[in-house]
Scaffold this motif. Structure first.
Motif, PDB file in Angstrom:
ATOM      1  N   MET A   1       6.873   2.577   0.019  1.00 47.33           N
ATOM      2  CA  MET A   1       6.491   3.845   0.657  1.00 47.33           C
ATOM      3  C   MET A   1       6.853   3.869   2.137  1.00 47.33           C
ATOM      4  O   MET A   1       7.169   4.922   2.697  1.00 47.33           O
ATOM      5  CB  MET A   1       4.990   4.077   0.494  1.00 47.33           C
ATOM      6  CG  MET A   1       4.586   4.465  -0.922  1.00 47.33           C
ATOM      7  SD  MET A   1       2.797   4.598  -1.081  1.00 47.33           S
ATOM      8  CE  MET A   1       2.658   5.313  -2.737  1.00 47.33           C
TER       9      MET A   1
ATOM     10  N   LEU B   1       9.849   5.677   3.950  1.00 44.55           N
ATOM     11  CA  LEU B   1       9.877   7.063   4.420  1.00 44.55           C
ATOM     12  C   LEU B   1      10.086   7.146   5.928  1.00 44.55           C
ATOM     13  O   LEU B   1      10.547   8.160   6.440  1.00 44.55           O
ATOM     14  CB  LEU B   1       8.568   7.778   4.058  1.00 44.55           C
ATOM     15  CG  LEU B   1       8.395   8.237   2.612  1.00 44.55           C
ATOM     16  CD1 LEU B   1       7.075   8.973   2.459  1.00 44.55           C
ATOM     17  CD2 LEU B   1       9.540   9.151   2.187  1.00 44.55           C
TER      18      LEU B   1
ATOM     19  N   GLU C   1       8.573   7.913  -3.389  1.00 43.31           N
ATOM     20  CA  GLU C   1       7.605   7.453  -2.380  1.00 43.31           C
ATOM     21  C   GLU C   1       6.727   8.621  -1.922  1.00 43.31           C
ATOM     22  O   GLU C   1       5.506   8.514  -1.873  1.00 43.31           O
ATOM     23  CB  GLU C   1       8.326   6.838  -1.170  1.00 43.31           C
ATOM     24  CG  GLU C   1       8.847   5.438  -1.414  1.00 43.31           C
ATOM     25  CD  GLU C   1      10.177   5.396  -2.167  1.00 43.31           C
ATOM     26  OE1 GLU C   1      10.772   6.475  -2.366  1.00 43.31           O
ATOM     27  OE2 GLU C   1      10.595   4.291  -2.561  1.00 43.31           O
ATOM     28  N   ALA C   2       7.386   9.747  -1.567  1.00 43.44           N
ATOM     29  CA  ALA C   2       6.621  10.913  -1.099  1.00 43.44           C
ATOM     30  C   ALA C   2       5.661  11.390  -2.188  1.00 43.44           C
ATOM     31  O   ALA C   2       4.494  11.704  -1.928  1.00 43.44           O
ATOM     32  CB  ALA C   2       7.574  12.038  -0.700  1.00 43.44           C
TER      33      ALA C   2
ATOM     34  N   TYR D   1       4.267   9.678  -4.734  1.00 40.46           N
ATOM     35  CA  TYR D   1       3.102   8.816  -4.997  1.00 40.46           C
ATOM     36  C   TYR D   1       2.092   8.844  -3.857  1.00 40.46           C
ATOM     37  O   TYR D   1       0.887   8.735  -4.077  1.00 40.46           O
ATOM     38  CB  TYR D   1       3.524   7.393  -5.393  1.00 40.46           C
ATOM     39  CG  TYR D   1       3.788   7.352  -6.886  1.00 40.46           C
ATOM     40  CD1 TYR D   1       2.734   7.294  -7.786  1.00 40.46           C
ATOM     41  CD2 TYR D   1       5.072   7.470  -7.393  1.00 40.46           C
ATOM     42  CE1 TYR D   1       2.949   7.330  -9.153  1.00 40.46           C
ATOM     43  CE2 TYR D   1       5.300   7.500  -8.764  1.00 40.46           C
ATOM     44  CZ  TYR D   1       4.233   7.421  -9.637  1.00 40.46           C
ATOM     45  OH  TYR D   1       4.434   7.468 -10.988  1.00 40.46           O
ATOM     46  N   ILE D   2       2.575   9.037  -2.634  1.00 43.41           N
ATOM     47  CA  ILE D   2       1.623   9.156  -1.521  1.00 43.41           C
ATOM     48  C   ILE D   2       0.788  10.432  -1.684  1.00 43.41           C
ATOM     49  O   ILE D   2      -0.449  10.405  -1.635  1.00 43.41           O
ATOM     50  CB  ILE D   2       2.372   9.168  -0.163  1.00 43.41           C
ATOM     51  CG1 ILE D   2       2.972   7.782   0.103  1.00 43.41           C
ATOM     52  CG2 ILE D   2       1.432   9.589   0.964  1.00 43.41           C
ATOM     53  CD1 ILE D   2       3.919   7.721   1.295  1.00 43.41           C
TER      54      ILE D   2
ATOM     55  N   TYR E   1       6.592   3.408 -11.719  1.00 42.55           N
ATOM     56  CA  TYR E   1       6.686   4.556 -10.811  1.00 42.55           C
ATOM     57  C   TYR E   1       8.156   4.973 -10.633  1.00 42.55           C
ATOM     58  O   TYR E   1       8.472   6.154 -10.547  1.00 42.55           O
ATOM     59  CB  TYR E   1       6.077   4.243  -9.431  1.00 42.55           C
ATOM     60  CG  TYR E   1       4.584   3.966  -9.425  1.00 42.55           C
ATOM     61  CD1 TYR E   1       3.813   4.081 -10.581  1.00 42.55           C
ATOM     62  CD2 TYR E   1       3.921   3.597  -8.256  1.00 42.55           C
ATOM     63  CE1 TYR E   1       2.443   3.815 -10.574  1.00 42.55           C
ATOM     64  CE2 TYR E   1       2.548   3.338  -8.238  1.00 42.55           C
ATOM     65  CZ  TYR E   1       1.826   3.435  -9.400  1.00 42.55           C
ATOM     66  OH  TYR E   1       0.484   3.169  -9.386  1.00 42.55           O
TER      67      TYR E   1
END
Lengths: 92, 493
Positions: free
Chosen positions: A38, A41, B304-305, B307-308, B419
């Motif tokens: 993550m 990003l 990523e975006a 799952y956040i 994921y």
């Protein structure tokens, strides 16, 4: 990023959870890997991009309509009496 | 009656070939006869369905023109609230929970004279991509019961594939309708955000969740989407003025511009899947569509975006489960905070806890800007990219998943790998767009492959038209897991 015991305990408090020791180990390990991904990003230069509203939310007129019957609402409560939910004491 | 489409079945009922009760009884018998071989149904609401069937038959006999799907059996994913039918979200937390109201989508099924046969298995609280995380066990893929059905709407997709139900409702937060459809060789639509009311859909990530149809082909799905779509006073984000009305009969894709994201066809994509998807694009080209390749570099950041944002919203949405008003209550608790914490700890499964913990993290002080805010910015970038792409293309065509259905247990201990399986689907939810998933072939293991068509917001008509034309010219959607004959007719790749 280090997902240590202190951080896991803090997140358990925020999440209103008690994890077992096994869950703590698994979740800490998984979070480590997931958050590493993550963090990618940050490569995106996005600071000057305005955040768009996620959806349109049209509010309906504020009119009074009948609400659910109390007995119906209570039927799924784990503990109740005739007219209310029962929980342990809030204050000693 | 099991071999015809839902629309054909409704016509047969109207023409008195079958009564609604006969159809209802036959499907109940079929579901029970399968003896939960695929673990698709959590609840079978047989008595209620038979009462409903009688009432609908009376309406038909009185000459009422109810809907194009009147009398057709339907099921709902177990996260869609159904009045007086247990709704568990495949979680110990909601075992025994019987909603006191219908979701708007469920209400509309009944208004359209459809017969609700029961509730479908899924990943717990729709969190997963394999229907393995539910408390009621793993859904099995009818094409190979050692493989997953996909998720989170695995029960709905496998149920349609197994012929246990002609139509089902699923929900799609990051691919949860499209991916199981691809794994099970059925058709499914993730509608535009705001096309279908979310009232009564048990929330996972509210800015991404959307209810949609799963069926044997695009026509059946379009008919079901017409039934459930359109404005609802109970959901302010449901903005589609009138229900969809799909009537276009055109047979050509002339003038339709289809964009294909070149970088989706990388080393992560299984060769057989990639080839089948390219063949699907060529098929659409034969019907008049113009194909063009482009690059979608933002894809690398979408998972990523997603799952956040999804975990952040989930951690907030799932805070309602406190062991007081409904749902599971721990017997260990002595104090009020303990009721909350023990009930949640014993009631939720590992995947749900993992996502709540992740959500709490990305929203917590010190990490909010670096994770949650950054993800919102990335979401805006992705939306902008799609806006600009739909200036050039009418449709974007892509794979649904990097692989076909994998073996049960193969990925469950590696959440990151799981994921990443959502890589082709999540950006559609982040941008609130519609997409349709269609069968387009088989891999070397004879497991189904699907592809998706993505459109601009509220362009369902364009997508369904393309899907219809594709299915008029191909027979992949007609394959059945237990019928080798049609499979041969389609030819192996």
């Amino acid at each position: 990023m280090l997902i240590d015991e202190k951080l896991i305990a803090y997140l358990e408090d925020l999440s209103y959870l008690y994890l077992t020791d096994n869950e703590k180990i698994r979740i800490a390990g998984d979070m480590e890997k997931i958050l590493e991904g993550m963090a990618r990003l940050s490569e995106l230069g996005t600071d000057d991009i305005p955040v768009k509203p996620q959806c349109i939310n049209e509010l309906r007129k504020d009119t009074v309509t009948p609400s659910f019957d109390r007995n119906l609402i209570l039927r799924n409560a784990p503990e109740k009496n005739n007219e209310m939910f029962i929980s342990p004491k809030v204050q000693e | 009656m099991f071999d015809i489409t839902a629309l054909e079945l409704s016509k047969a009922i109207k023409n008195k070939k079958y009564s609604v009760t006969e159809v209802t009884e036959a499907y109940i018998e079929k579901i029970r006869g399968n003896n939960n071989k695929y673990n698709t149904f959590i609840t079978i609401s047989a008595d209620r369905a038979l009462r409903q069937a009688e009432a609908v038959q009376k309406r038909i006999d009185s000459g009422e023109n109810i809907s194009a799907l009147a009398g057709v059996p339907v099921s709902l994913k177990d996260n869609i609230s159904t009045l007086d039918i247990e709704t568990t979200c495949a979680s110990k937390m909601l075992k025994g929970y019987v909603p006191v109201y219908n979701a708007t989508a469920a209400d509309r099924l009944e208004q359209a004279g459809m017969i609700v046969l029961g509730k479908m298995n899924m990943d717990e609280f729709a969190m997963g991509g394999s229907s393995e995380t539910g408390a009621l066990g793993t859904v099995k893929n009818p094409w190979d019961i050692n493989r997953v059905a996909g998720g989170s709407s695995g029960g709905s997709a496998a149920g349609v594939a197994a012929g246990e139900i002609p139509l089902s409702l699923g929900s799609d937060t990051g691919g949860s309708i499209r991916q199981p459809c691809s794994f099970c060789s059925v058709t499914g639509i993730k509608p535009t955000y705001g096309a279908v009311s979310r009232y009564g859909l048990i929330a996972y990530a509210s800015s991404l969740d959307q209810i949609g149809p799963i069926g044997k082909n695009a026509d059946d799905c379009a008919a079901l989407l017409s039934v459930i779509s359109g404005k609802d006073g109970m959901d302010g984000t449901c903005t589609l003025e009138k229900p969809f009305d799909f009537k276009s009969e055109t047979q050509t894709q002339k003038g339709i511009r289809i964009g294909i994201p070149r970088n989706y066809f990388n080393k992560e994509l299984d060769d057989d899947v990639g080839n089948a998807v390219i063949n699907a694009a060529k098929e659409l080209e034969k019907t008049g569509a113009e194909l063009e390749e482009f690059d979608m570099p933002l894809m690398d950041y979408a998972v990523e975006a997603y799952y956040i944002i999804a975990c952040a919203e989930a951690s907030s949405n799932l805070s309602r489960y406190d062991g007081i008003k409904y749902g599971y209550r721990s017997q260990k608790a002595q104090t009020l905070p303990e009721v909350y914490r023990f009930s949640r700890s014993e009631g939720f499964g590992l995947e749900v806890k993992r996502r709540i913990m992740l959500g709490s993290f990305v929203l917590s002080s010190g990490y909010y800007d670096a994770f949650y805010k950054k993800a919102l910015h990335a979401r805006s970038l992705i939306k902008n990219a799609y806006d600009s792409l739909f200036g050039r293309y009418d449709i974007i065509l892509s794979p649904v998943a990097p692989t076909t259905a994998y073996k049960i247990g193969e990925n469950i201990s590696d959440p990151l790998k799981m994921y990443m399986g959502d890589i082709y689907t999540v950006s559609v939810n982040l941008a609130g767009l519609p997409a349709i998933s269609l069968p387009c072939g088989f891999d070397r293991n004879k497991m189904p492959v699907g592809f998706q068509l993505i459109g601009a917001a509220f362009s369902e008509n364009t997508l369904i038209n393309a899907a219809r034309i594709y299915q008029l010219n191909t027979e992949w959607h007609k394959n059945k897991f237990n019928t080798k004959q049609v499979y041969k007719k389609c030819g192996n790749r």
